[in-house]
Design an enzyme around this catalytic site. Structure first.
Site, PDB file in Angstrom:
ATOM      1  N   ARG A 166       4.468   4.774  27.267  1.00 48.40           N
ATOM      2  CA  ARG A 166       4.438   5.014  25.827  1.00 48.40           C
ATOM      3  C   ARG A 166       4.058   6.456  25.531  1.00 48.40           C
ATOM      4  NH1 ARG A 166       0.356   1.756  22.740  1.00 48.40           N
ATOM      5  NH2 ARG A 166      -0.920   2.163  24.574  1.00 48.40           N
ATOM      6  N   ASP A 220      -7.596   3.457  31.898  1.00 49.45           N
ATOM      7  CA  ASP A 220      -7.631   2.578  30.726  1.00 49.45           C
ATOM      8  C   ASP A 220      -9.031   2.067  30.396  1.00 49.45           C
ATOM      9  OD1 ASP A 220      -7.762   1.081  33.011  1.00 49.45           O
ATOM     10  OD2 ASP A 220      -6.141  -0.296  32.513  1.00 49.45           O
ATOM     11  N   SER A 264      -2.597   5.292  35.094  1.00 52.82           N
ATOM     12  CA  SER A 264      -3.219   4.108  35.703  1.00 52.82           C
ATOM     13  C   SER A 264      -2.812   3.937  37.159  1.00 52.82           C
ATOM     14  CB  SER A 264      -2.862   2.856  34.893  1.00 52.82           C
ATOM     15  OG  SER A 264      -3.318   2.982  33.571  1.00 52.82           O
TER      16      SER A 264
END
Length: 939
Positions: A565, A680, A626
């Site tokens: 994203r 995250d 991540s």
């Protein structure tokens, strides 16, 4: 509604002008619309009876019986039953052979009770019962080492366990002293023990309605409802009777009880008057008092009022007095008195005999309407009473009797329809198919009773299909079934408890895990010990949390899989607003060169900025990456290895931020300013930190698990400097990789670990996270099936498939009340032939596994908050945890268990949990925003 009121038919020619008879018949006929209303009122009364705060005022008491299963046909062994009834004690020895309960062998003996026992000391009563048991066993030459016993005790009790019930009040001629308010099971057990019958154990107390339901349940045909319509008949004559094998002899029958009642298997979580929340429990409705609040006043006839006034309890048990076999003869008697007074019956003859209460019995009424030669029977019955009926009188009496009994059958059917509809609604079913055990004088003695029941149910509860099953000796054989099921379930519980015991952690176990986590945290922070620590305690170089003054526009990039994203985050005084777009990374790029991968990412960023009209802006960017990294600065991290299907060349060991910057240069995109790279977990903390400045911990509990927190710099031996604080990415999923948690690893955990792609690694995560919980449950289910505790020992081949049992199944199965439709779909998908009891046991397994995960997560978090409290020299720490992950957010019990356990393990810490919204997007932008606030604009 012709089925419900067959008596209201055109008069025969000789009766056409008899308006008084027609008026009486109409009074005894209830319109269909009124039956619908009554059914709704009955359902409302049932709900009040089950409610914790409404039970005491409810007219339908809905008493819990603590019977939580019906027979499955595997019950075997010898079971003793003692029944206290009228002026007798009945003893039975029932042998079941595990053959579906199709051919039980039964031995009976009935003892007459002296009248002084019924009204004497309570101790004398129970001593007499124990004496009967002793004599019965001696005469039967029983030499069993252990003999479970069921006790049929037909008096009003407050039951709190299957084998614990306090007598509320005596009735039926009994008035023994010093018993009310005491546990009658314990009184009987004490009396039995005095007789040196220590091998006899009272395991269940019940009433005859429950026994009716249980005796109708056989293998493959569970019965979940029972209806008692009037007197039940059972062997009562003193002496011995043996039933079983091929013998069809049976002892003489005498009436046992004249009451009417219904019981059914209700969803246990709806029974608020008990603590039980799993599975189902049989509820004894005790519906005889329905209408005592006046709800039935509009359908009460003058005849009902007369019966009520003459009863021993005026104004009470209004429903019972309209349907019970004790009262139908009386209702008929008062109709006849009224019609005789109006000269519509017995003209010219004396009817004084009808003024005598009890002169007309219900069995006589049934004979009048059932026998083919009804007129002749009617005439002889009336003449036996001293009346002088003519043929017209006999026809009218026959019509009246038919109307009284048909009304009772209609009311029974309406109550049963309410029970069935309630079951269908609370089980979330479109259609309920159910077996109903039926007993009682009306069912056995009225040829059209079953027809009326079925007709009315079809009209009032069309969503329910009931199969009526005749009961045989519910108070005897049925009581033995209750006892047998209790023994079977207790044996199963012991085996299940033994199998699940290693997964059930006590307080001391969790305190030890907390201490071990604290120890590993210290090792991970130490400069000399960091390399060998299982909890890596990685510095993130995030040294501040949001304080609410951050403002501006920031870009965020979230890369953690095949989709990524790009976001623009507007941080303003009035709040945060975001816009984002998802882009796909083709497999060829994921597995190509590093340059191609990062060029593609830049292309997507440029596309997004064009769409958002941001090409002329140079915005700070927070990068959520991540993948395993060694972070050496806020905007510098070395990729350790690719995961999740990525294998782009030229990236491992390189600074991923620099790779992104180089791609921007190649693409001539000067408006890119990467200020922070985060994972995250840190993003989750920062996202919540903007809303709550006390948020200094981040927690992820989803497919994986991790935590971060703000540590004092003086304790971070792996980074220079002692001032201030820094967020530490714990990477606690690897806790226990050094073997320190081996003592809590079960055989199921070891099997799951061995079958992963990284055996021996991420061991704490394998106890907690959603990726593994379903697998742990699957292996437990297989072990239970192997012990024949589940699926009758025959699991489907599909259950042997790795990862077939999804962790999301745990959330569905653990919902209160067992969301049956969803569970049935799960079982169907797994091709499992599971009974309801199997579903309950599966829920217990899922609950055990998920609660252990929540407890272990709490133990790890307790180590974190206690360390923070001690670091800061506080007596009491108040801190907020930003939390994300599907397991925490979607599982019905996980978050509650985690918080409860944390309070227990860290009582000096007040911890608030704040669910995060988009930690990997919004959180990354806020890391960038805080960095800009600290360094100043333009830095």
């Amino acid at each position: 509604l012709p089925q419900a009121s067959p008596a209201l038919r055109p008069c025969t020619p000789g009766l056409m002008n008899c308006h008084q008879v027609q008026r009486a018949l109409r009074a005894l006929t209830i319109p269909l619309e009124r039956l619908h209303i009554m059914k709704g009122h009955m359902m409302q009364a049932m709900r009040r009876g089950l409610g914790r705060y409404t039970h005491s005022q409810a007219t339908v008491k809905m008493l819990p019986t603590y019977i939580c299963a019906t027979p499955d046909g595997t019950e075997k062994g010898d079971f003793l039953v003692v029944e206290l009834c009228q002026s007798q004690v009945r003893t039975l020895l029932v042998t079941l052979f595990g053959d579906g309960n199709l051919s039980p062998q039964m031995m009976y003996k009935t003892f007459d009770m002296p009248e002084d026992i019924m009204r004497g000391e309570g101790e004398a009563l129970f001593d007499f019962i124990a004496q009967c048991v002793s004599q019965f066993l001696a005469d039967s030459s029983s030499s069993l080492e252990h003999l479970p016993m069921g006790f049929v005790f037909p008096f009003s009790c407050r039951q709190t366990q299957l084998n614990k019930a306090e007598l509320i009040s005596w009735s039926k001629g009994f008035s023994c002293r010093d018993v009310e308010g005491k546990d009658v099971v314990q009184l009987l057990q004490s009396a039995i023990n005095k007789r040196e019958l220590s091998h006899v154990e009272v395991v269940a107390l019940m009433n005859d309605t429950v026994g009716t339901m249980m005796t109708c349940s056989t293998e493959g045909r569970p019965c979940e409802v029972a209806l008692v319509a009037g007197e039940q008949w059972a062997p009562r004559v003193p002496g011995w009777w043996v039933l079983g094998g091929l013998s069809r002899c049976s002892p003489p029958l005498l009436p046992a009880d004249k009451g009417s009642n219904c019981c059914f298997m209700a969803e246990a979580h709806l029974v608020e008057t008990t603590e039980e929340t799993s599975g189902r429990m049989c509820i004894n409705t005790e519906w005889g008092r329905f209408g005592d609040d006046g709800i039935l006043n509009d359908i009460l006839t003058p005849y009902d009022e007369c019966v009520d006034e003459e009863s021993s309890s005026p104004g009470e048990k209004r429903f019972e007095k309209m349907v019970g076999s004790l009262y139908l003869g009386e209702i008929t008697r008062h109709v006849l008195i009224a019609l005789a007074a109006e000269k519509a019956l017995f003209a010219g003859s004396s009817v004084d005999v009808l003024k005598e209460k009890g002169v007309l019995k219900t069995h006589q009424v049934l004979e009048i309407i059932n026998v083919e030669e009804g007129i002749a029977v009617t005439k002889s019955t009336l003449e036996a009473l001293g009346l002088e009926p003519n043929e017209r009188d006999c026809s009218r009496v026959q019509q009246i009797c038919r109307a009284v009994v048909s009304r009772a059958a209609t009311l029974y059917a309406t109550g049963l329809a309410a029970v069935l509809s309630y079951m269908c609604q609370t089980r979330d079913m479109d259609q309920l198919l159910v077996n109903v055990g039926v007993d009682g004088e009306l069912y056995q003695g009225h040829t059209r009773f079953e027809e009326i029941l079925q007709s009315v149910i079809k009209l009032l509860a069309p969503e329910c299909v009931a199969t009526l099953l005749p009961s045989t000796d519910g108070s005897g054989r049925g009581a033995a079934m209750v006892t047998a099921v209790a023994v079977r379930l207790e044996a199963q519980r012991r085996e299940v408890a033994e199998l699940l015991a290693p997964l059930r952690l006590n307080h001391d176990d969790l305190v030890q895990v907390q201490a071990l986590m604290r120890q590993e945290m210290e090792l991970g922070l130490g400069q000399e010990t960091h390399a060998s620590a299982s909890v890596r305690m990685l510095p993130t170089y995030v040294c501040h949390t949001p304080d609410g003054t951050e403002q501006g526009e920031f870009l965020a990039l979230d890369l953690g899989g095949t989709n990524f994203r790009v976001l623009v985050v507007h941080v303003r005084e009035e709040g945060i607003h975001m816009a984002s777009e998802i882009y796909v990374i083709p497999t060829a790029i994921m597995q190509g060169t590093g340059e191609a991968l990062f060029d593609h990412i830049i292309d997507c960023i440029v596309d997004f900025q064009k769409k958002q009209d941001l090409m002329t802006h140079t915005l700070p960017l927070g990068f959520t990456f991540s993948f395993p990294c060694q972070q050496v600065g806020l905007d510098k991290a070395l990729l350790l290895t690719w995961t999740k299907g990525f294998s782009a060349s030229g990236c491992v060991g390189e600074d991923v931020v620099q790779l992104l910057r180089e791609a921007a240069e190649r693409k001539h995109h000067a408006g890119l300013k990467v200020v922070a790279l985060v994972n995250d977990t840190v993003g989750t903390m920062m996202s919540c930190g903007y809303e709550d400045p006390k948020c200094e911990i981040g927690l992820i509990v989803g497919t994986g698990t991790n935590a971060c927190y703000m540590e004092e710099m003086r304790n971070v031996g792996t980074v220079e400097g002692d001032e201030g604080r820094m967020c530490i990415n714990m990477e606690w999923g690897a806790f226990g990789d050094n073997g320190c948690l081996d003592h809590i690893f079960t055989s199921f955990d070891r099997v799951v670990d061995e079958q992963t792609i990284n055996p021996g690694k991420q061991r704490f995560e394998k106890l907690i996270s959603g990726m593994y919980l379903g697998e742990i449950v699957r292996h437990i289910l297989l072990a239970m099936a192997d012990k024949e505790l589940l699926f009758h020992g025959n699991p489907s081949p599909k259950l042997y498939t790795k990862d077939i049992f999804k962790t999301k199944f745990l959330s569905t199965i653990e919902l209160n009340g067992l969301a049956l439709r969803q569970i049935r779909q799960i079982l169907q998908d797994l091709e499992l032939n599971a009974s309801f009891e199997d579903s309950v046991l599966m829920r217990e397994v899922c609950h055990t596994v998920s609660m252990r995960a929540a407890q272990l997560c709490a133990a790890g978090l307790a180590a974190v908050v206690e360390k923070m409290r001690e670091n800061r020299g506080l007596d009491q720490l108040s801190v907020t945890v930003g939390v994300d992950g599907t397991l925490y957010k979607l599982h019905p019990n996980f978050s509650h268990c985690l918080q409860r356990t944390l309070r227990d393990l860290a009582p000096n810490c007040t911890v608030t949990f704040m669910p995060s919204e988009d930690g990997s997007g919004k959180g990354a932008a806020l890391v960038a925003a805080v960095a800009c606030r600290i360094t100043g604009p333009g830095q």
